[in-house]
Scaffold this active site. Structure first.
Site, PDB file in Angstrom:
ATOM      1  N   HIS A 101     -23.197 -18.013  15.357  1.00 61.21           N
ATOM      2  CA  HIS A 101     -22.848 -18.849  16.513  1.00 61.21           C
ATOM      3  C   HIS A 101     -24.032 -19.778  16.805  1.00 61.21           C
ATOM      4  O   HIS A 101     -25.179 -19.476  16.464  1.00 61.21           O
ATOM      5  CB  HIS A 101     -22.487 -17.965  17.712  1.00 61.21           C
ATOM      6  CG  HIS A 101     -21.123 -17.353  17.588  1.00 61.21           C
ATOM      7  ND1 HIS A 101     -20.021 -17.889  18.196  1.00 61.21           N
ATOM      8  CD2 HIS A 101     -20.681 -16.270  16.898  1.00 61.21           C
ATOM      9  CE1 HIS A 101     -18.956 -17.156  17.893  1.00 61.21           C
ATOM     10  NE2 HIS A 101     -19.331 -16.157  17.101  1.00 61.21           N
ATOM     11  N   ARG A 119      -9.027 -18.136  15.581  1.00 62.45           N
ATOM     12  CA  ARG A 119      -9.233 -16.841  16.259  1.00 62.45           C
ATOM     13  C   ARG A 119     -10.486 -16.894  17.132  1.00 62.45           C
ATOM     14  O   ARG A 119     -10.405 -16.835  18.358  1.00 62.45           O
ATOM     15  CB  ARG A 119      -9.316 -15.715  15.196  1.00 62.45           C
ATOM     16  CG  ARG A 119      -9.202 -14.318  15.773  1.00 62.45           C
ATOM     17  CD  ARG A 119     -10.499 -13.788  16.358  1.00 62.45           C
ATOM     18  NE  ARG A 119     -11.623 -13.820  15.418  1.00 62.45           N
ATOM     19  CZ  ARG A 119     -12.879 -13.599  15.792  1.00 62.45           C
ATOM     20  NH1 ARG A 119     -13.188 -13.336  17.047  1.00 62.45           N
ATOM     21  NH2 ARG A 119     -13.866 -13.669  14.901  1.00 62.45           N
ATOM     22  N   ASP A 120     -11.659 -17.030  16.534  1.00 67.62           N
ATOM     23  CA  ASP A 120     -12.901 -16.967  17.318  1.00 67.62           C
ATOM     24  C   ASP A 120     -12.964 -18.126  18.311  1.00 67.62           C
ATOM     25  O   ASP A 120     -13.446 -17.970  19.438  1.00 67.62           O
ATOM     26  CB  ASP A 120     -14.108 -17.014  16.371  1.00 67.62           C
ATOM     27  CG  ASP A 120     -15.347 -16.335  16.941  1.00 67.62           C
ATOM     28  OD1 ASP A 120     -15.452 -16.234  18.176  1.00 67.62           O
ATOM     29  OD2 ASP A 120     -16.203 -15.908  16.151  1.00 67.62           O
ATOM     30  N   CYS A 141     -17.498 -15.595  22.412  1.00 66.09           N
ATOM     31  CA  CYS A 141     -16.915 -14.267  22.517  1.00 66.09           C
ATOM     32  C   CYS A 141     -16.724 -13.963  23.988  1.00 66.09           C
ATOM     33  O   CYS A 141     -17.672 -14.087  24.769  1.00 66.09           O
ATOM     34  CB  CYS A 141     -17.821 -13.220  21.865  1.00 66.09           C
ATOM     35  SG  CYS A 141     -17.142 -11.555  22.025  1.00 66.09           S
ATOM     36  N   HIS A 180     -22.009 -15.213   9.766  1.00 68.68           N
ATOM     37  CA  HIS A 180     -21.127 -15.580  10.897  1.00 68.68           C
ATOM     38  C   HIS A 180     -22.051 -15.926  12.070  1.00 68.68           C
ATOM     39  O   HIS A 180     -22.366 -15.085  12.905  1.00 68.68           O
ATOM     40  CB  HIS A 180     -20.213 -14.394  11.228  1.00 68.68           C
ATOM     41  CG  HIS A 180     -19.271 -14.626  12.368  1.00 68.68           C
ATOM     42  ND1 HIS A 180     -17.922 -14.846  12.193  1.00 68.68           N
ATOM     43  CD2 HIS A 180     -19.463 -14.659  13.704  1.00 68.68           C
ATOM     44  CE1 HIS A 180     -17.336 -14.995  13.368  1.00 68.68           C
ATOM     45  NE2 HIS A 180     -18.248 -14.885  14.312  1.00 68.68           N
TER      46      HIS A 180
HETATM   47  P1  HMG Z   1      -8.668   0.348  25.546  1.00 72.78           P
HETATM   48  O1  HMG Z   1      -8.258  -0.138  26.879  1.00 72.78           O
HETATM   49  O2  HMG Z   1      -9.775   1.352  25.464  1.00 72.78           O
HETATM   50  O3  HMG Z   1      -7.414   0.881  24.677  1.00 72.78           O
HETATM   51  O4  HMG Z   1      -9.061  -0.906  24.661  1.00 72.78           O
HETATM   52  P2  HMG Z   1      -6.379   2.013  24.868  1.00 72.78           P
HETATM   53  O5  HMG Z   1      -6.185   2.623  23.518  1.00 72.78           O
HETATM   54  O6  HMG Z   1      -6.766   2.903  26.035  1.00 72.78           O
HETATM   55  O7  HMG Z   1      -5.064   1.192  25.257  1.00 72.78           O
HETATM   56  C1  HMG Z   1      -4.949   0.492  26.476  1.00 72.78           C
HETATM   57  C2  HMG Z   1      -3.717  -0.399  26.428  1.00 72.78           C
HETATM   58  O8  HMG Z   1      -3.853  -1.379  25.395  1.00 72.78           O
HETATM   59  C3  HMG Z   1      -2.444   0.374  26.099  1.00 72.78           C
HETATM   60  O9  HMG Z   1      -1.387  -0.325  26.725  1.00 72.78           O
HETATM   61  C4  HMG Z   1      -2.329   0.185  24.609  1.00 72.78           C
HETATM   62  O10 HMG Z   1      -1.002   0.303  24.137  1.00 72.78           O
HETATM   63  C5  HMG Z   1      -2.798  -1.226  24.423  1.00 72.78           C
HETATM   64  P3  HMG Z   1      -0.774   0.159  28.167  1.00 72.78           P
HETATM   65  O11 HMG Z   1      -0.340   1.566  27.916  1.00 72.78           O
HETATM   66  O12 HMG Z   1      -1.934   0.043  29.133  1.00 72.78           O
HETATM   67  O13 HMG Z   1       0.300  -0.829  28.411  1.00 72.78           O
HETATM   68  N1  HMG Z   1      -3.378  -1.457  23.091  1.00 72.78           N
HETATM   69  C6  HMG Z   1      -3.024  -2.487  22.298  1.00 72.78           C
HETATM   70  N2  HMG Z   1      -2.144  -3.491  22.467  1.00 72.78           N
HETATM   71  C7  HMG Z   1      -2.028  -4.366  21.447  1.00 72.78           C
HETATM   72  N3  HMG Z   1      -2.760  -4.304  20.326  1.00 72.78           N
HETATM   73  C8  HMG Z   1      -3.648  -3.317  20.119  1.00 72.78           C
HETATM   74  C9  HMG Z   1      -3.801  -2.360  21.148  1.00 72.78           C
HETATM   75  N4  HMG Z   1      -4.590  -1.277  21.274  1.00 72.78           N
HETATM   76  C10 HMG Z   1      -4.318  -0.735  22.464  1.00 72.78           C
HETATM   77  N5  HMG Z   1      -4.361  -3.269  19.004  1.00 72.78           N
HETATM   78  C11 HMG Z   1      -9.156  -2.033  22.567  1.00 72.78           C
HETATM   79  C12 HMG Z   1      -9.505  -0.778  23.334  1.00 72.78           C
HETATM   80  C13 HMG Z   1      -9.890  -1.973  21.237  1.00 72.78           C
HETATM   81  C14 HMG Z   1      -7.657  -2.079  22.329  1.00 72.78           C
HETATM   82  C15 HMG Z   1      -9.601  -3.275  23.401  1.00 72.78           C
HETATM   83  O14 HMG Z   1     -10.939  -3.083  23.777  1.00 72.78           O
HETATM   84  C16 HMG Z   1      -9.474  -4.572  22.683  1.00 72.78           C
HETATM   85  O15 HMG Z   1      -8.367  -5.017  22.364  1.00 72.78           O
HETATM   86  N6  HMG Z   1     -10.609  -5.223  22.373  1.00 72.78           N
HETATM   87  C17 HMG Z   1     -10.625  -6.458  21.632  1.00 72.78           C
HETATM   88  C18 HMG Z   1     -11.701  -7.364  22.166  1.00 72.78           C
HETATM   89  C19 HMG Z   1     -11.734  -8.624  21.358  1.00 72.78           C
HETATM   90  O16 HMG Z   1     -10.749  -9.049  20.762  1.00 72.78           O
HETATM   91  N7  HMG Z   1     -12.916  -9.289  21.366  1.00 72.78           N
HETATM   92  C20 HMG Z   1     -13.101 -10.530  20.694  1.00 72.78           C
HETATM   93  C21 HMG Z   1     -13.114 -10.405  19.212  1.00 72.78           C
HETATM   94  S1  HMG Z   1     -14.645  -9.763  18.568  1.00 72.78           S
HETATM   95  C22 HMG Z   1     -15.659 -11.162  18.382  1.00 72.78           C
HETATM   96  O17 HMG Z   1     -15.323 -12.221  18.851  1.00 72.78           O
HETATM   97  C23 HMG Z   1     -16.919 -11.028  17.569  1.00 72.78           C
HETATM   98  C24 HMG Z   1     -16.790 -11.600  16.156  1.00 72.78           C
HETATM   99  O18 HMG Z   1     -16.419 -12.974  16.188  1.00 72.78           O
HETATM  100  C25 HMG Z   1     -18.128 -11.451  15.418  1.00 72.78           C
HETATM  101  C26 HMG Z   1     -19.307 -11.999  16.208  1.00 72.78           C
HETATM  102  O19 HMG Z   1     -19.330 -13.184  16.541  1.00 72.78           O
HETATM  103  O20 HMG Z   1     -20.190 -11.192  16.481  1.00 72.78           O
HETATM  104  C27 HMG Z   1     -15.719 -10.865  15.334  1.00 72.78           C
HETATM  105 MG    MG Z   2     -17.769 -14.617  16.452  1.00 72.24          MG
END
Ligand code: HMG
Ligand code: MG
Length: 299
Positions: A207, A13-14, A238, A205
């Site tokens: 990096h 995933r990450d 990220c 966690h």
């Molecule tokens: P948004 O644009 O504000 O969401 O995003 P929305 O509710 O307005 O929806 C927009 C569109 O996305 C819609 O589709 C929804 O249906 C769809 P449209 O009508 O435009 O066709 N949608 C989804 N589709 C699939 N799955 C869902 C989903 N939710 C809405 N769950 C949202 C808000 C949270 C969805 C967006 O910002 C997002 O997906 N963010 C994820 C970012 C991400 O994955 N980042 C990397 C992981 S975090 C990380 O790496 C850190 C970590 O490792 C720890 C560390 O290292 O610190 C964990």
């Molecule tokens: Mg991470």
């Protein structure tokens, strides 16, 4: 030191969320199966996030369906909101991870909402998880610094950790998203957060952007942390933290744990099979020094 650590492998995933192009489904599945073979107790297999935000994770339901799910091994999936949680339940996922931040700006960039809004979304996700008997894990990003806001108050991290624990997160993973921490700061942070959430429920966690991840991890061990998130071959980063590089490498963690007499349950030779496999798939050598040395010796 108690003599066992739990490694949560986050490479699929990450790591893969940060590759410039998504790996084919069959490659992801073959990687996760090799990680299972290596004896890892928990493998984060993907994310139910918006495919517009992170296209690399768009096939996560298919990945989860296809992997060899070994009894007793956890396969958590990332979930940002109720939509993602519903998809996770439909897929038959048994553990999800919600992910918040200790920095307002990072929260906006990563999940498009404030910290307060994220907690209210997570409340809904947690209720769905409890109803479906799905295990809940929580991440906090930017615990030792933010790419947009700089220094982060450990008190803020402790507060978010308390909120996530109250929602039912069995463990809270402290993300040094951009790898800026140093051992003293990591230790101070853990002491702060431990006032709210017991150390045995905290995960490190870290990096490795500044080459500090392994030494920070050692500091976390000294504070009593026994859950480690790491990434095969040191993959990772990220997409919403510019310049962030991979997680501490699983091979380096296993090597250090062996030297410290800490049991991981991971077989290094089998782990290196996964290293070889993913290095070939992404056409890059592992960044892990232990993997480089052990592979060179084996050739
Ligand atoms: P948004 O644009 O504000 O969401 O995003 P929305 O509710 O307005 O929806 C927009 C569109 O996305 C819609 O589709 C929804 O249906 C769809 P449209 O009508 O435009 O066709 N949608 C989804 N589709 C699939 N799955 C869902 C989903 N939710 C809405 N769950 C949202 C808000 C949270 C969805 C967006 O910002 C997002 O997906 N963010 C994820 C970012 C991400 O994955 N980042 C990397 C992981 S975090 C990380 O790496 C850190 C970590 O490792 C720890 C560390 O290292 O610190 C964990
Ligand atoms: Mg991470």
């Amino acid at each position: 030191m108690s003599d066992r650590i739990t490694i949560v492998e986050v490479g699929p995933r990450d790591g893969l969320q940060n590759e410039p192009t998504a790996l084919p489904l069959t490659t992801k599945v073959a990687l996760i199966d090799r990680l299972t073979e290596a004896g890892l107790p928990a493998i984060e297999a993907g994310a139910f996030v918006s495919p517009k935000w992170v296209p690399q994770m768009a096939d996560s339901a298919a990945v989860f369906a296809a992997i060899d799910k070994r009894p007793g091994v956890r396969y958590p999936m990332l979930v940002p909101n109720a939509r993602g949680m519903a998809d996770a339940i439909t897929a038959g996922v048994r553990e999800v991870a919600i992910f918040g931040a200790a920095s307002e700006t990072f929260s906006q960039r990563n999940i498009n909402c404030s910290i307060a809004e994220s907690l209210s979304r997570f409340t809904e996700v947690a209720a769905m998880a409890a109803e479906a008997d799905v295990r809940l894990r929580g991440y906090i990003s930017c615990v030792l610094g933010c790419p947009y806001e700089g220094a982060i108050d450990p008190g803020k991290v402790g507060w978010v950790a308390g909120e996530l624990a109250a929602l039912g997160c069995r463990e809270i993973s402290l993300g040094d998203t951009i790898g800026v921490g140093t051992p003293g700061k990591a230790a101070t942070l853990i002491r702060h957060v431990a006032e709210t959430v017991p150390t045995d429920r905290l995960a490190a966690h870290f990096h490795d952007t500044y080459g500090q991840a392994l030494v920070n991890l050692y500091a976390a061990f000294e504070e009593g942390v026994r859950i480690v998130d790491s990434s095969i071959a040191g993959l990772g980063g990220c997409p919403y933290a510019k310049g962030a590089s991979g997680n501490v490498a699983t091979e380096d963690v296993v090597y250090m744990a062996q030297g410290l007499g800490l049991e991981t349950g991971v077989d290094m030779d089998r782990l290196l099979n996964a290293t070889r496999f993913v290095a070939a798939a992404i056409d890059r050598p592992p960044v892990s020094k232990a993997a480089q040395a052990l592979l060179a010796k084996a050739d």
